[in-house]
Design a protein around this motif. Structure first.
Motif, short mmCIF file in Angstrom:
data_model
loop_
_atom_site.label_atom_id
_atom_site.label_comp_id
_atom_site.label_asym_id
_atom_site.label_seq_id
_atom_site.Cartn_x
_atom_site.Cartn_y
_atom_site.Cartn_z
N PHE A 193 -20.18 -66.81 -50.49
CA PHE A 193 -20.51 -65.94 -49.36
C PHE A 193 -20.91 -64.57 -49.88
O PHE A 193 -20.30 -64.04 -50.82
N GLU A 194 -21.93 -63.98 -49.25
CA GLU A 194 -22.33 -62.61 -49.51
C GLU A 194 -22.49 -61.90 -48.18
O GLU A 194 -23.14 -62.41 -47.26
N LEU A 195 -21.91 -60.70 -48.08
CA LEU A 195 -21.99 -59.91 -46.86
C LEU A 195 -22.70 -58.59 -47.14
O LEU A 195 -22.37 -57.88 -48.10
N TYR A 196 -23.68 -58.28 -46.30
CA TYR A 196 -24.45 -57.05 -46.40
C TYR A 196 -24.26 -56.24 -45.11
O TYR A 196 -24.12 -56.80 -44.03
N VAL A 197 -24.32 -54.92 -45.21
CA VAL A 197 -24.26 -54.07 -44.04
C VAL A 197 -25.55 -53.25 -43.98
O VAL A 197 -26.18 -52.99 -45.01
N THR A 198 -25.92 -52.85 -42.79
CA THR A 198 -27.14 -52.08 -42.62
C THR A 198 -26.97 -50.66 -43.17
O THR A 198 -25.88 -50.11 -43.23
N LYS A 199 -28.10 -50.08 -43.54
CA LYS A 199 -28.12 -48.74 -44.10
C LYS A 199 -27.85 -47.69 -43.02
O LYS A 199 -27.99 -47.95 -41.82
N ASP A 200 -27.50 -46.50 -43.45
CA ASP A 200 -27.39 -45.38 -42.54
C ASP A 200 -28.75 -45.16 -41.87
O ASP A 200 -29.80 -45.24 -42.53
N GLY A 201 -28.73 -44.89 -40.58
CA GLY A 201 -29.98 -44.71 -39.85
C GLY A 201 -30.51 -45.99 -39.24
O GLY A 201 -31.58 -46.00 -38.62
N TYR A 202 -29.79 -47.08 -39.40
CA TYR A 202 -30.20 -48.37 -38.81
C TYR A 202 -30.41 -48.23 -37.31
O TYR A 202 -29.59 -47.65 -36.60
N ASP A 203 -31.52 -48.77 -36.83
CA ASP A 203 -31.85 -48.72 -35.41
C ASP A 203 -31.89 -50.15 -34.86
O ASP A 203 -32.84 -50.89 -35.12
N PRO A 204 -30.87 -50.56 -34.10
CA PRO A 204 -30.84 -51.93 -33.59
C PRO A 204 -31.92 -52.23 -32.56
O PRO A 204 -32.14 -53.39 -32.22
N ALA A 205 -32.57 -51.19 -32.05
CA ALA A 205 -33.64 -51.38 -31.09
C ALA A 205 -34.96 -51.76 -31.76
O ALA A 205 -35.98 -51.91 -31.10
N LYS A 206 -34.93 -51.89 -33.08
CA LYS A 206 -36.11 -52.33 -33.83
C LYS A 206 -35.80 -53.64 -34.54
O LYS A 206 -34.65 -53.89 -34.92
N PRO A 207 -36.80 -54.51 -34.73
CA PRO A 207 -36.56 -55.79 -35.40
C PRO A 207 -35.92 -55.59 -36.78
O PRO A 207 -36.33 -54.70 -37.54
N LEU A 208 -34.92 -56.39 -37.08
CA LEU A 208 -34.18 -56.26 -38.34
C LEU A 208 -35.03 -56.70 -39.52
O LEU A 208 -35.58 -57.81 -39.53
N LYS A 209 -35.14 -55.84 -40.53
CA LYS A 209 -35.89 -56.13 -41.75
C LYS A 209 -34.91 -56.20 -42.93
O LYS A 209 -33.81 -55.66 -42.89
N TRP A 210 -35.36 -56.85 -43.98
CA TRP A 210 -34.55 -56.91 -45.19
C TRP A 210 -34.27 -55.51 -45.73
O TRP A 210 -33.17 -55.22 -46.24
N SER A 211 -35.23 -54.62 -45.58
CA SER A 211 -35.06 -53.25 -46.08
C SER A 211 -34.05 -52.44 -45.26
O SER A 211 -33.64 -51.35 -45.68
N ASP A 212 -33.64 -52.97 -44.09
CA ASP A 212 -32.61 -52.30 -43.30
C ASP A 212 -31.22 -52.52 -43.87
O ASP A 212 -30.28 -51.81 -43.50
N LEU A 213 -31.08 -53.52 -44.75
CA LEU A 213 -29.78 -53.83 -45.33
C LEU A 213 -29.58 -53.07 -46.63
O LEU A 213 -30.54 -52.80 -47.37
N GLU A 214 -28.32 -52.70 -46.91
CA GLU A 214 -28.02 -52.14 -48.21
C GLU A 214 -28.41 -53.16 -49.29
O GLU A 214 -28.29 -54.37 -49.08
#
Length: 365
Positions: free
Chosen positions: A139-160
């Motif tokens: 298992f690998e768990l990633y969290v979104t970066k600071d400034g993440y906007d959930p109102a926009k489609p999630l991109k790989w670059s949004d993850l740490e």
């Protein structure tokens, strides 16, 4: 060695060498499907299943069901890629991380800031992942970066870029994989993305879990029509892909919808409507269902009154659970081997007849 015998031996070896790979391929083609989803923090798909695929309560789950249909949520434990083999970023397009690029689950990709979210805080945390068909893997768990906007489609670059928690073959408790990790310091609404990559198969599973550190910060403006996929919005709030509750993009004191993980009773009640087998390995045969702890090895030195034959049978069952086989797999393998043996015998008989005819022709000259 006479020429006739040498020819027969050569033909037999050729037939055996050619058929052996076919036998292995036939065995490897047996179904190999694991199932599961994150339950702490609760994944989007598990939360919407717990709300009820036919009548979800939250605006986000209503929109997701309107986009994907109820069946996707009865199949809550199968957001996967069968042949991922670790190539997650190249196989899953930006904007489709929560569905793993699977159109069946497109409702999970809706970009909106009102998904039910679990409270989260920095520091040590115990994670739980419901495994309805246990298998070895990591298992690998990633969290979104600071400034993440959930109102926009999630991109790989949004993850740490690096996972904040990793676990290989974690133990199971009450049907859940349980492992620990240290959550980084964040604030507001974020998303935790999990990847479960099997080590006994190229198959991998993916989840999106919405979380809130402290107070919900809204996370953007009105979601409009989300990603633009799925069912078009209707006049009734909560039944389209962007209708219902409108995120304001501002911090709010309004209580956030907190997701609940499906209970064992809910899982049992919905299994009959699922198109994927629960507690089994993908063949939709309830007779082949495995046990939740089938993949757990027997502790070394443990005492048992069972016979050696029973122990061997238990070990065989364990291996099948780990690799995705089931109780039908040996039967399939035996039947395939028998068919291949018949074919080899036919080839051998034909070769002997040809050799005999050739030898008779030479003797007649």
């Amino acid at each position: 060695m006479p020429a006739r015998r040498r020819t027969a031996v050569t033909l037999t070896r050729i037939a055996s060498a050619g058929l052996a790979p076919l036998a292995l391929a036939a065995y490897a083609a047996a179904p190999a499907v694991a199932h599961g989803s994150m339950t702490d923090p609760v994944s989007r798909v598990a939360a919407c299943y717990a709300e009820g695929p036919e009548s979800p309560k939250s605006a986000a789950c209503k929109a997701a069901v309107a986009s994907s249909g109820a069946q996707a949520f009865y199949d809550w434990n199968a957001v996967n890629i069968a042949n991922a083999a670790g190539n997650h970023r190249s196989l899953i397009p930006n904007g489709q991380l929560c569905s793993a690029g699977n159109d069946k689950y497109r409702g999970l990709d809706l970009a909106r800031a009102d998904w039910p979210a679990s409270p989260m805080s920095a520091g040590a945390h115990t994670f739980r992942y419901k495994g309805t068909a246990p298998h070895k893997g990591s298992f690998e768990l990633y969290v979104t970066k600071d400034g993440y906007d959930p109102a926009k489609p999630l991109k790989w670059s949004d993850l740490e870029p690096a996972p904040f928690a990793k676990a290989t073959d974690p133990g199971m408790q009450n049907g859940d994989y349980v492992f620990s990790g240290t959550v980084p310091n964040k604030s507001g609404r974020h998303l935790i993305y999990s990847i479960w990559q099997r080590s006994d198969s190229p198959e991998a599973f993916y989840t999106c879990s919405d979380v809130i550190f402290g107070k919900d910060n809204g996370g953007g403006t009105d979601t409009g029509t989300g990603t633009g996929t799925g069912t078009a919005p209707t006049a009734k709030p909560g039944t389209g892909t962007g209708t219902g509750t409108k995120p304001t993009g501002k911090p709010s004191d309004k209580p956030v919808d907190k997701p609940s993980a499906p209970t064992d009773q809910q899982i049992a009640d919905g299994s009959g409507k699922s198109s994927v087998e629960h507690n089994g390995h993908g063949d939709n045969d309830p007779k082949t269902n495995g046990k939740a702890d089938a993949a757990a090895p027997i502790a070394a030195g443990s005492s048992s009154s069972s016979s050696p034959a029973a122990a061997a049978a238990a070990a065989a069952k364990e291996n099948l659970a780990e690799t995705g086989g089931n109780s039908a797999t040996p039967t399939i393998a035996i039947a395939g081997a028998a068919a291949l043996a018949v074919g080899a015998a036919a080839l051998f008989a034909a070769a002997r007849r040809r050799t005999a005819r050739t030898a008779t022709g030479r003797h007649g000259r």
